[in-house]
Scaffold this motif. Structure first.
Motif, PDB file in Angstrom:
ATOM      1  N   PRO A 117       0.812  -1.215   0.000  1.00  0.00           N
ATOM      2  CA  PRO A 117       0.000   0.000   0.000  1.00  0.00           C
ATOM      3  C   PRO A 117       0.850   1.272   0.000  1.00  0.00           C
ATOM      4  CG  PRO A 117      -0.852  -1.557   1.594  1.00  0.00           C
ATOM      5  CD  PRO A 117       0.450  -2.105   1.117  1.00  0.00           C
ATOM      6  N   GLY A 154      -7.299   5.596  -1.815  1.00  0.00           N
ATOM      7  CA  GLY A 154      -7.327   4.798  -0.589  1.00  0.00           C
ATOM      8  C   GLY A 154      -8.071   3.496  -0.781  1.00  0.00           C
ATOM      9  N   ASP A 155      -9.172   3.584  -1.503  1.00  0.00           N
ATOM     10  CA  ASP A 155      -9.982   2.401  -1.778  1.00  0.00           C
ATOM     11  C   ASP A 155      -9.175   1.348  -2.556  1.00  0.00           C
ATOM     12  OD1 ASP A 155     -12.463   1.810  -0.999  1.00  0.00           O
ATOM     13  OD2 ASP A 155     -13.399   2.192  -2.961  1.00  0.00           O
ATOM     14  N   LEU A 202      -6.007   1.039  -2.737  1.00  0.00           N
ATOM     15  CA  LEU A 202      -4.917   0.486  -1.930  1.00  0.00           C
ATOM     16  C   LEU A 202      -5.415  -0.662  -1.061  1.00  0.00           C
ATOM     17  CD1 LEU A 202      -3.001   3.703  -0.809  1.00  0.00           C
ATOM     18  CD2 LEU A 202      -2.310   2.018  -2.500  1.00  0.00           C
ATOM     19  N   TRP A 203      -6.620  -0.490  -0.509  1.00  0.00           N
ATOM     20  CA  TRP A 203      -7.202  -1.562   0.305  1.00  0.00           C
ATOM     21  C   TRP A 203      -7.400  -2.829  -0.512  1.00  0.00           C
ATOM     22  CZ3 TRP A 203      -7.297  -2.759   5.052  1.00  0.00           C
ATOM     23  CH2 TRP A 203      -7.302  -1.765   6.036  1.00  0.00           C
ATOM     24  N   VAL A 204      -8.005  -2.626  -1.703  1.00  0.00           N
ATOM     25  CA  VAL A 204      -8.262  -3.791  -2.552  1.00  0.00           C
ATOM     26  C   VAL A 204      -6.948  -4.451  -2.957  1.00  0.00           C
ATOM     27  CG1 VAL A 204      -9.245  -4.551  -4.738  1.00  0.00           C
ATOM     28  CG2 VAL A 204     -10.420  -2.836  -3.386  1.00  0.00           C
ATOM     29  N   ALA A 223      -4.077  -4.469  -1.302  1.00  0.00           N
ATOM     30  CA  ALA A 223      -3.507  -5.211  -0.179  1.00  0.00           C
ATOM     31  C   ALA A 223      -4.257  -6.521   0.041  1.00  0.00           C
ATOM     32  CB  ALA A 223      -3.539  -4.356   1.084  1.00  0.00           C
ATOM     33  N   LEU A 224      -5.578  -6.443  -0.088  1.00  0.00           N
ATOM     34  CA  LEU A 224      -6.390  -7.636   0.124  1.00  0.00           C
ATOM     35  C   LEU A 224      -6.102  -8.690  -0.943  1.00  0.00           C
ATOM     36  CD1 LEU A 224      -8.419  -8.251   2.306  1.00  0.00           C
ATOM     37  CD2 LEU A 224     -10.247  -7.588   0.743  1.00  0.00           C
ATOM     38  N   SER A 225      -5.983  -8.229  -2.195  1.00  0.00           N
ATOM     39  CA  SER A 225      -5.719  -9.194  -3.271  1.00  0.00           C
ATOM     40  C   SER A 225      -4.341  -9.832  -3.090  1.00  0.00           C
ATOM     41  CB  SER A 225      -5.823  -8.518  -4.642  1.00  0.00           C
ATOM     42  OG  SER A 225      -4.746  -7.644  -4.846  1.00  0.00           O
ATOM     43  N   VAL A 281      -8.157  -4.752  -8.589  1.00  0.00           N
ATOM     44  CA  VAL A 281      -8.041  -3.309  -8.390  1.00  0.00           C
ATOM     45  C   VAL A 281      -8.728  -2.556  -9.538  1.00  0.00           C
ATOM     46  CG1 VAL A 281      -6.416  -1.448  -7.906  1.00  0.00           C
ATOM     47  CG2 VAL A 281      -5.825  -3.796  -7.292  1.00  0.00           C
ATOM     48  N   ASN A 320     -12.484  -2.722  -9.226  1.00  0.00           N
ATOM     49  CA  ASN A 320     -12.929  -1.817  -8.173  1.00  0.00           C
ATOM     50  C   ASN A 320     -12.973  -0.387  -8.697  1.00  0.00           C
ATOM     51  OD1 ASN A 320     -13.476  -1.106  -5.351  1.00  0.00           O
ATOM     52  ND2 ASN A 320     -11.493  -0.070  -5.546  1.00  0.00           N
TER      53      ASN A 320
END
Lengths: 204, 221
Positions: free
Chosen positions: B114, B124-125, B127-129, B131-133, B181, B184
């Motif tokens: 991230p 920000g959104d 980056l979350w996706v 990191a999760l992926s 990503v 999203n």
């Protein structure tokens, strides 16, 4: 009781040995002799189940070792590689190796074993600062805490000094007296008192 | 302690004592990702579009870098023999070793990603996706890589061979990982891609340890 029936070993196209057989009862010693490259280590690895025999069968208490769950609990194999980690200390190596073999050894028992094998004061040093013979002792310390009946040892005395060799000999004799079985290769002249001593000699 | 716990304990201890190995992979990842904005220029739209792909490809290559170490040291010092002889299923031991490998060489990348994503102007959104992926996808990389590492054990030039063997198998993970990503960003939602990554992870968890264990037995014979 360990039985081997007409084992054959091929390495590539070369036949290392054929028709090797023996049976080993509690308290008995099997000494495998032969020149370098004659197949001693291959035979020992075969007896552990690491190498499949080309033909023949190995049985532990009447059951093929491939099908015997009990066999791995009964066996301690020490090869020509030490099987210890240089970054870890002697005591960590000993406890981890015993743990991997399925027997938990406490810190004090491990320290005691290392002291008996002549590593007092060096138990907590990383193994990489120890000499070749001392590394070998760290590996062999497993035999002091092992409770397995069958020991298969490939050149256990390599790099050891005379004191350590004497210690190992008395350890082997103690093991055999208590109904253990021992299979080993060594190039050194070693008189081990045993109920029965079998010998396999590879010629080529 | 059970045998698997001893394996975990030993490998974690070793990872802590061989910090340079962990740091090499992490720095490779950081530097490789950071070179891209320097190379392609500071065009915000372009960087934003290629950010997820660059981060994922860099993670793939960084994970290749550390794969060789998974079994090579154990093979060299004889501990692998001992693990084959220990009275526990080899697949379970392989799984434990792979888990530690993931913690030591992939988890730092996931945590760093991230931060690096900021260089590409990701929101920000996103980056979350991302990191999760990565969190779902990198364990698949370790698990599949374990097969490649065990097949090439003891071969000369095994490093190149393992890349050739394993990188094609990484493609689905790359597509769904980087795709999450994008999906999203385009408003489709990343749920589908992430579920597929999760499915790949379950599949890899079930299938790869047994395959790697079989390969290890063969390479030690």
């Amino acid at each position: 009781m360990l039985e081997a029936v007409s084992l054959e070993c091929m390495r590539g196209d070369r036949r290392l040995f054929a028709d090797v057989g023996f049976s080993l009862a509690p308290g008995e010693l099997l000494h495998v002799r032969g020149r370098n490259g004659s197949g001693k280590s291959s035979l020992l690895r075969m007896l552990c189940g690491l190498v499949l025999p080309e033909s023949g069968e190995i049985k532990w208490n009447g059951l093929n070792i491939r099908r015997s769950d009990e066999y791995k609990h009964s066996l301690t194999y020490l090869g020509h590689l030490n099987g210890i980690k240089e970054e870890l200390s002697g005591v960590e190596n000993l406890r981890i190796n015993c743990g991997l073999a399925g027997s938990d050894v406490g810190e004090s028992a491990a320290l005691d074993a290392l002291a008996r094998i002549g590593l007092a004061g060096r138990e907590h040093l990383p193994v990489k600062v120890l000499s070749q013979g001392q590394r070998r002792r760290v590996m062999l310390a497993r035999l002091l805490v092992a409770s397995t009946p069958l020991w298969i040892l490939d050149e256990p005395l390599a790099a050891l000094d005379t004191d350590a060799i004497g210690l190992m000999r008395s350890l082997f004799e103690f093991h055999l007296e208590n109904g253990g079985m021992l299979i080993l290769t060594t190039h050194q002249e070693l008189d081990i008192a045993a109920k029965t001593t079998h010998e396999i000699r590879f010629s080529s | 302690m059970t045998i698997v716990m001893w394996v975990l304990k030993r490998d974690l201890l070793l990872a802590m004592r061989r910090k340079s190995d962990v740091l090499t992979t992490l720095f490779f990842f950081v530097i490789m990702v950071s070179l891209f904005p320097l190379g392609v220029g500071p065009e915000p739209q372009l960087l934003k579009a290629m950010g997820p792909g660059v981060l994922w490809v860099a993670a793939l290559l960084a994970s290749m870098l550390s794969l060789g170490r998974l079994f090579a040291a154990d093979h060299g010092d004889g501990t692998l023999e001992q693990m084959l002889l220990c009275p526990e299923s080899l697949a379970l031991i392989v799984l434990a070793k792979t888990a530690v490998h993931w913690i030591a060489s992939e988890l730092p990348l996931v945590l760093m990603a991230p931060l690096l994503g900021l260089q590409f102007g990701l929101s920000g959104d996103a980056l979350w996706v991302l990191a999760l992926s990565l969190l779902l996808g990198t364990p698949v990389l370790s698990l599949v890589g374990a097969i490649g590492a065990s097949l090439t054990l003891g071969l000369r030039g095994g490093g190149v061979l393992v890349s050739l063997l394993v990188l094609p198998l990484y493609i689905p993970v790359l597509i769904f990982g980087a795709g999450a990503v994008d999906a999203n960003a385009s408003g489709l939602g990343a749920g589908g891609h992430l579920s597929l990554l999760g499915a790949l992870l379950v599949l890899a968890l079930l299938a790869t340890p047994k395959a790697a264990a079989a390969a290890l037995r063969i390479s030690l014979e």
